[in-house]
Design an enzyme around this catalytic site. Structure first.
Site, PDB file in Angstrom:
ATOM      1  N   GLY A 127       0.853  -1.198   0.000  1.00 15.14           N
ATOM      2  CA  GLY A 127       0.000   0.000   0.000  1.00 15.14           C
ATOM      3  C   GLY A 127       0.881   1.237   0.000  1.00 15.14           C
ATOM      4  N   LYS A 158       1.883   6.384  22.242  1.00 19.70           N
ATOM      5  CA  LYS A 158       1.910   7.798  22.652  1.00 19.70           C
ATOM      6  C   LYS A 158       2.691   7.887  23.957  1.00 19.70           C
ATOM      7  CE  LYS A 158      -2.412   9.109  20.405  1.00 19.70           C
ATOM      8  NZ  LYS A 158      -1.937  10.041  19.402  1.00 19.70           N
ATOM      9  N   ASP A 160     -14.196   2.062  15.609  1.00 21.57           N
ATOM     10  CA  ASP A 160     -13.034   2.883  15.260  1.00 21.57           C
ATOM     11  C   ASP A 160     -12.177   3.232  16.477  1.00 21.57           C
ATOM     12  OD1 ASP A 160     -11.487   4.484  13.431  1.00 21.57           O
ATOM     13  OD2 ASP A 160     -12.416   6.269  14.296  1.00 21.57           O
ATOM     14  N   SER A 187       1.552   3.454  -2.147  1.00 21.22           N
ATOM     15  CA  SER A 187       1.143   4.731  -2.739  1.00 21.22           C
ATOM     16  C   SER A 187      -0.067   5.302  -1.990  1.00 21.22           C
ATOM     17  CB  SER A 187       0.815   4.529  -4.222  1.00 21.22           C
ATOM     18  OG  SER A 187      -0.167   3.516  -4.330  1.00 21.22           O
ATOM     19  N   GLY A 188      -0.446   4.674  -0.901  1.00 18.65           N
ATOM     20  CA  GLY A 188      -1.666   5.090  -0.189  1.00 18.65           C
ATOM     21  C   GLY A 188      -1.440   6.204   0.825  1.00 18.65           C
ATOM     22  N   ASP A 189      -2.559   6.671   1.385  1.00 16.84           N
ATOM     23  CA  ASP A 189      -2.525   7.804   2.331  1.00 16.84           C
ATOM     24  C   ASP A 189      -1.692   7.508   3.575  1.00 16.84           C
ATOM     25  OD1 ASP A 189      -4.132   9.239   0.736  1.00 16.84           O
ATOM     26  OD2 ASP A 189      -5.970   8.980   1.925  1.00 16.84           O
ATOM     27  N   LEU A 190      -1.862   6.295   4.127  1.00 17.36           N
ATOM     28  CA  LEU A 190      -1.162   5.975   5.367  1.00 17.36           C
ATOM     29  C   LEU A 190       0.360   6.057   5.173  1.00 17.36           C
ATOM     30  CD1 LEU A 190      -1.378   4.926   8.323  1.00 17.36           C
ATOM     31  CD2 LEU A 190      -1.116   2.641   7.386  1.00 17.36           C
ATOM     32  N   HIS A 229      -8.246   1.664  20.892  1.00 17.61           N
ATOM     33  CA  HIS A 229      -7.629   2.692  21.738  1.00 17.61           C
ATOM     34  C   HIS A 229      -8.261   2.795  23.139  1.00 17.61           C
ATOM     35  CE1 HIS A 229      -6.154   3.548  17.844  1.00 17.61           C
ATOM     36  NE2 HIS A 229      -7.065   4.417  17.469  1.00 17.61           N
TER      37      HIS A 229
HETATM   38  C1  BG6 Z   1      -7.575   6.419  14.505  1.00 16.87           C
HETATM   39  C2  BG6 Z   1      -9.028   6.520  14.144  1.00 16.87           C
HETATM   40  O1  BG6 Z   1      -7.254   5.111  14.902  1.00 16.87           O
HETATM   41  O2  BG6 Z   1      -7.295   7.308  15.582  1.00 16.87           O
HETATM   42  C3  BG6 Z   1      -9.385   7.947  13.770  1.00 16.87           C
HETATM   43  O3  BG6 Z   1      -9.276   5.680  13.026  1.00 16.87           O
HETATM   44  C4  BG6 Z   1      -8.998   8.889  14.884  1.00 16.87           C
HETATM   45  O4  BG6 Z   1     -10.776   8.059  13.508  1.00 16.87           O
HETATM   46  C5  BG6 Z   1      -7.542   8.673  15.264  1.00 16.87           C
HETATM   47  O5  BG6 Z   1      -9.200  10.213  14.420  1.00 16.87           O
HETATM   48  C6  BG6 Z   1      -7.185   9.473  16.479  1.00 16.87           C
HETATM   49  O6  BG6 Z   1      -5.812   9.373  16.661  1.00 16.87           O
HETATM   50  P1  BG6 Z   1      -4.999  10.561  17.319  1.00 16.87           P
HETATM   51  O7  BG6 Z   1      -3.620  10.040  17.407  1.00 16.87           O
HETATM   52  O8  BG6 Z   1      -5.143  11.731  16.401  1.00 16.87           O
HETATM   53  O9  BG6 Z   1      -5.642  10.814  18.630  1.00 16.87           O
END
Ligand code: BG6
Length: 510
Positions: free
Chosen positions: A33, A204, A257, A35-38, A262
């Site tokens: 991937g 983080k 998400d 060439s993708g955004d990530l 998280h």
């Molecule tokens: C990503 C989610 O995992 O974490 C996004 O897919 C979200 O929707 C992002 O905006 C938040 O990450 P951070 O590091 O900006 O708090």
């Protein structure tokens, strides 16, 4: 090999001289991937920053692969245009020499044979990487299975060789069944010690600090339990909307998400027992035990435990913004939740009776991720003859972002002749320049073979097991409240206040 990252320049950080960043063994990073955004927005800027700081091993190189037809020269140009201003392009051309690109078709093992297996050995030999390879899946999850099977059929994976690793981005499945299936597919080809499932929150700085703070200070751990803690609030509030990710977000919603990964990871780190050793598996064992102890949300009383909502138009940071249903790519009558609040109980000795309130949403009043531990009120109000009103309980706020640090909210006497109290904050704020960004951290750790900040198979499984029935019930019996039910730039849906209010508590203001 180790180098000192320069902490000695930072005031009050003298005791950090023990912190060292190990330069990993030489390796190559194969990005699917590419060439993708990530890749453009996160991975390459992170690798470039590591390169500039001289944290990358000698001989390191990247082989980008993807379906887009282009050559290495075009790939370098494409990435150069994306280097963010804060990255400073001063040594770009030196870095660009480490970038290579090949086109592959994910479902075609023969293209892996010719364009990856045929290309890597000479590059590896001249770079001296000794076969250390990281395969990074930065593609949409829909093609993970094809990539893994093509890697196997092309002879690029297999065996238990921990010099070959695979990094898997979120979303890791969309429910318990799909996550189990994905785990099974990966573990047919790789062993768990080769698999790095990313949750960038774990990388983080302040999230890593949760364990340091809890277990390197004897002051807090004795209080870290039901005897002293009234409740815990975990907040991940965002002021941004869904940006250009409607295709993904419409399917995911905020629970998949943000919560499955998280939020549940923050919960586990806050609530876990001290591991006997600070090693990846001991820490992940303890996190798994927390998730095992979370009481399943009662589906017949869902509204007492879960509130979801969706943003409408509003003003965020002085800018008028669209409602969710007006964002490009969303369905006009979409009921996808962009906000959720959850009340959870942890059934174990430490936490029995202490509610954990979790909330996360998009287009809220401010961007704030924090863990707020609220202590029990003082048992006896001995000042009641001199003072009216109640004493605000102490709170400890672990600020994940922004303003990374820790605040302890305490009471002190207001100076002057009258007896009265005032809330004051004891505050620790991280110096800005000592942190590695989340993607820099995960990339370095993966190169070093340290799985501490990556989620193990059971972590994924347990969090989906908790969340899947809730999501399914919400999708089956949507709330009767009309959507959208909160204005962009607000604190979220009014209904969310009921969650802590039912227990005589309230959300901390955003
Ligand atoms: C990503 C989610 O995992 O974490 C996004 O897919 C979200 O929707 C992002 O905006 C938040 O990450 P951070 O590091 O900006 O708090």
């Amino acid at each position: 090999m180790s180098i000192d990252p320069g902490f000695h320049d930072v005031p009050r950080m003298e005791t950090l001289q023990a912190c060292r960043i190990d330069i990993p063994r030489p390796c190559c990073l194969v990005i699917f991937g590419a060439s993708g955004d990530l890749t453009r927005q996160k991975l390459i800027p992170a690798v470039y920053r590591l390169f500039r700081q001289k944290f990358l091993p000698p001989g390191f190189f990247i082989l980008g692969v993807g379906r887009t037809e282009m050559d290495s020269e075009r790939f370098r140009e494409l990435l150069h245009g994306e280097i963010p201003p804060d990255c400073n392009g001063d040594c770009w051309y030196e870095f660009a020499a480490l970038l290579h690109y090949r086109t592959v078709s994910y479902g075609a093992p023969e293209s892996f044979r010719s364009n990856i297996a045929g290309v890597l050995p000479p590059l590896e030999q001249s770079a001296g990487t000794g076969g250390n390879r990281i395969f990074y899946l930065a593609t949409p999850p829909g093609v993970y299975e094809d990539i893994i099977s093509s890697l196997r059929l092309a002879g690029l994976a297999g065996g238990s060789d921990s010099s070959v690793k695979i990094v898997v981005e979120k979303p890791f499945g969309s429910d318990l069944e799909s996550a189990r299936r994905l785990n099974a597919i990966i573990l047919e080809v790789f062993r768990e010690n080769q698999v790095y499932r990313i949750d960038h929150y774990l990388a983080k700085e302040t999230v890593q600090n949760i364990l340091m703070f809890r277990f390197a200070n004897s002051l807090f751990e004795p209080l870290w339990n039901r005897r002293y803690i009234d409740h815990v609030q975990i907040t991940a509030a965002e002021s941004i909307g869904i940006e250009r990710r409607a295709g993904y977000f419409e399917q995911a919603g905020v629970l998949r998400d943000m919560f499955q990964n998280h939020m549940f990871q923050l919960l586990a780190l806050t609530a876990m027992e001290p591991p006997s050793l600070f090693t990846a598996n001991r820490v992940r064992d303890e996190k798994a035990k927390v998730l095992q102890s979370v009481r399943p949300v009662p589906l017949d009383r869902l509204d007492e435990h879960v509130v979801t909502g969706q943003y409408g138009r509003g003003t965020v940071n002085g800018m008028e913004v669209k409602g969710y249903r007006e964002e490009e790519g969303t369905a006009p009558g979409s009921s996808t939740p962009t906000y959720a609040a959850l009340k959870l109980w942890i059934d174990n000795w430490r936490w029995n009776g202490v509610p954990f309130y979790l909330r996360s949403g998009k287009r809220l009043k401010s961007r704030r991720t924090e863990i707020a531990i609220t202590f029990r009120p003082v048992p006896h109000m001995m000042f009641s003859r001199d003072m009216s009103g109640r004493i605000e309980p102490n709170a400890l706020i672990l600020r994940v972002q922004p303003g990374e640090g820790i605040t302890m909210e305490i009471q002190a006497k207001n100076p002057g002749s009258r007896m009265c109290l005032m809330p004051v904050n004891l505050d620790f704020t991280y110096p800005r320049d000592v942190a590695l960004s989340d993607y820099e951290r995960v990339l370095l750790d993966c190169m070093e073979g340290d799985q501490m900040l990556f989620v193990r198979e059971d972590g994924v499984d347990l969090s989906w097991a908790l969340l899947t029935p809730v999501i399914e019930a919400l999708e089956k019996f949507p709330s009767a409240r009309a959507l959208p039910d909160y204005e962009a730039g607000s604190e979220g849906p009014a209904a969310a206040a009921a969650l802590p209010a039912r227990d005589g508590r309230r959300w901390r203001p955003l």
